[in-house]
Design a protein around this motif. Structure first.
Motif, mmCIF file in Angstrom:
data_model
loop_
_atom_site.group_PDB
_atom_site.id
_atom_site.type_symbol
_atom_site.label_atom_id
_atom_site.label_comp_id
_atom_site.label_asym_id
_atom_site.label_seq_id
_atom_site.Cartn_x
_atom_site.Cartn_y
_atom_site.Cartn_z
ATOM 1 N N ASN A 92 0.721 -1.040 -0.040
ATOM 2 C CA ASN A 92 -0.031 0.013 -0.086
ATOM 3 C C ASN A 92 0.931 1.391 -0.052
ATOM 4 O O ASN A 92 0.262 2.653 -0.030
ATOM 5 N N GLU A 93 2.074 1.168 0.304
ATOM 6 C CA GLU A 93 3.096 2.150 0.262
ATOM 7 C C GLU A 93 4.158 1.979 -0.652
ATOM 8 O O GLU A 93 5.117 1.278 -0.224
ATOM 9 N N VAL A 94 4.182 2.088 -1.886
ATOM 10 C CA VAL A 94 5.383 2.010 -2.765
ATOM 11 C C VAL A 94 5.521 3.154 -3.771
ATOM 12 O O VAL A 94 4.444 3.472 -4.372
ATOM 13 N N ASP A 95 6.550 3.518 -4.060
ATOM 14 C CA ASP A 95 6.709 4.773 -5.034
ATOM 15 C C ASP A 95 6.670 4.050 -6.355
ATOM 16 O O ASP A 95 6.928 2.882 -6.778
ATOM 17 N N ASP A 96 6.515 4.986 -7.480
ATOM 18 C CA ASP A 96 6.517 4.585 -8.728
ATOM 19 C C ASP A 96 7.574 3.792 -9.418
ATOM 20 O O ASP A 96 7.500 2.829 -9.869
ATOM 21 N N ALA A 97 8.577 4.279 -8.705
ATOM 22 C CA ALA A 97 10.257 3.834 -9.551
ATOM 23 C C ALA A 97 10.313 2.363 -8.929
ATOM 24 O O ALA A 97 10.608 1.541 -9.792
ATOM 25 N N ASP A 98 9.947 2.084 -7.581
ATOM 26 C CA ASP A 98 10.057 0.914 -7.000
ATOM 27 C C ASP A 98 8.935 -0.211 -7.720
ATOM 28 O O ASP A 98 9.409 -1.356 -7.977
ATOM 29 N N LEU A 99 7.721 0.179 -7.724
ATOM 30 C CA LEU A 99 6.713 -0.544 -8.747
ATOM 31 C C LEU A 99 7.259 -0.915 -9.876
ATOM 32 O O LEU A 99 7.180 -2.196 -10.261
ATOM 33 N N VAL A 100 7.721 0.015 -10.668
ATOM 34 C CA VAL A 100 8.176 -0.318 -11.999
ATOM 35 C C VAL A 100 9.372 -1.286 -12.208
ATOM 36 O O VAL A 100 9.485 -2.462 -12.773
ATOM 37 N N ALA A 101 10.380 -0.873 -11.088
ATOM 38 C CA ALA A 101 11.424 -1.969 -11.017
ATOM 39 C C ALA A 101 11.143 -3.463 -10.667
ATOM 40 O O ALA A 101 11.621 -4.370 -11.353
ATOM 41 N N GLN A 102 10.309 -3.393 -9.718
ATOM 42 C CA GLN A 102 9.669 -4.775 -9.249
ATOM 43 C C GLN A 102 9.019 -5.543 -10.560
ATOM 44 O O GLN A 102 9.307 -6.562 -10.769
ATOM 45 N N ALA A 103 7.900 -4.851 -11.178
ATOM 46 C CA ALA A 103 7.295 -5.303 -12.554
ATOM 47 C C ALA A 103 8.321 -5.887 -13.552
ATOM 48 O O ALA A 103 7.996 -6.954 -14.097
ATOM 49 N N VAL A 104 9.337 -5.031 -13.853
ATOM 50 C CA VAL A 104 10.379 -5.453 -14.686
ATOM 51 C C VAL A 104 11.133 -6.571 -14.290
ATOM 52 O O VAL A 104 11.458 -7.515 -14.919
ATOM 53 N N ALA A 105 11.829 -6.603 -13.243
ATOM 54 C CA ALA A 105 12.709 -7.596 -12.513
ATOM 55 C C ALA A 105 11.910 -8.926 -12.460
ATOM 56 O O ALA A 105 12.325 -10.333 -12.801
ATOM 57 N N GLU A 106 10.492 -9.049 -11.959
ATOM 58 C CA GLU A 106 9.744 -9.978 -11.802
ATOM 59 C C GLU A 106 8.846 -10.668 -12.911
ATOM 60 O O GLU A 106 8.071 -11.390 -12.870
ATOM 61 N N ARG A 107 8.946 -9.551 -14.118
ATOM 62 C CA ARG A 107 7.960 -9.705 -15.172
ATOM 63 C C ARG A 107 6.439 -10.008 -14.955
ATOM 64 O O ARG A 107 5.710 -10.533 -15.026
ATOM 65 N N ARG A 108 6.207 -8.848 -14.330
ATOM 66 C CA ARG A 108 4.717 -8.418 -14.064
ATOM 67 C C ARG A 108 3.886 -7.494 -14.773
ATOM 68 O O ARG A 108 4.680 -6.568 -15.252
ATOM 69 N N VAL A 109 2.549 -7.551 -14.796
ATOM 70 C CA VAL A 109 1.973 -6.422 -15.411
ATOM 71 C C VAL A 109 1.574 -5.692 -14.398
ATOM 72 O O VAL A 109 0.793 -5.870 -13.568
ATOM 73 N N VAL A 110 1.957 -4.384 -14.620
ATOM 74 C CA VAL A 110 1.472 -3.203 -13.749
ATOM 75 C C VAL A 110 -0.020 -3.005 -14.040
ATOM 76 O O VAL A 110 -0.481 -2.565 -15.136
#
Length: 243
Positions: free
Chosen positions: A115-133
């Protein structure tokens, strides 16, 4: 000043107010800018775009269109919205979609959420774990590093879950009640004796089948709330049988 004409097709029209839909977008051409830059300046994130055509030919997003050109822009198909070698999508949700995260986990989809994640961290996680934002923030989807993402149109969480199932065509891939809605961990059957100390007296008396999250150890059973949740799941899945 030279202009560029852009026609957005199908659901890409949803990025514009009703009075602007169905009409070409005329843009001033201010020198060499890539199609990605121009289309996002018009309001459509690159992750929502499946194909761009100039005349009869495909036109790359990283190419610079000529002045006076008219681009035809089409959305991604449901299967193009996540990596081709994944059997089903893995999601990462921004901090404003907590209830949707719980619902997707309830349906069995691997869903990362804080519930508290900044945009840069969310994008980095999505790219690293191959997730759809998944997000309601269109600007988040314009980040260059992001490959897979989707702007959730609905504002009601129940409607959002139905929308994600429909837009990604994944209802048949749902595995309800196999993940923990709280933490996303997988659930596994557990003997009653192992969780007895965690149960209220009436639960001990009336229920014998239990499941435990393998990550956070939360215990679940098919109590009085189960039928209400199961009915919601059936509506989402258009009455497909639950597993």
């Amino acid at each position: 000043m030279p202009h560029l004409c852009v026609r957005f097709h199908a659901e890409l029209q949803e990025f514009f107010p009703p009075q602007r839909r169905g009409r070409p977008v005329e843009m001033a051409f201010r020198g060499p800018q890539t199609a990605k830059h121009l289309l996002e300046a018009a309001g459509v994130p690159h992750v929502e775009i499946g194909a761009v055509r100039l005349g009869d030919a495909a036109f790359p997003l990283n190419a610079v269109p000529p002045a006076g050109a008219c681009l035809e822009v089409f959305p991604r198909t449901p299967r193009e919205r996540w990596p081709a070698d994944l059997p089903s999508p893995r999601f990462a949700l921004d901090g404003h979609l907590g209830r949707l995260a719980s619902y997707l986990r309830l349906l069995g989809f691997d869903t990362a959420y804080r519930n508290e994640v900044d945009d840069a961290d969310l994008v980095a996680q999505a790219v690293a774990e191959r997730r759809v934002v998944l997000t309601r923030d269109q600007d988040l989807l314009k980040r260059k590093a992001l490959t897979y993402g989707y702007w959730v149109r609905a504002t009601d969480p129940h409607a959002q879950a139905a929308e994600v199932l429909e837009r990604f065509a994944i209802a048949s891939l749902a595995r309800p009640f196999t993940r923990c809605p709280r933490c996303n961990g997988l659930l596994a059957p557990v003997p009653k004796a192992e969780v007895l100390a965690q149960l209220e007296p009436l639960t001990r008396r009336y229920y014998d089948e239990f499941y435990r999250c393998q990550t956070c150890s939360q215990v679940y059973w098919r109590g009085s709330h189960y039928e209400r949740i199961a009915a919601l799941v059936r509506r989402w899945l258009a009455d497909e049988p639950l597993t």
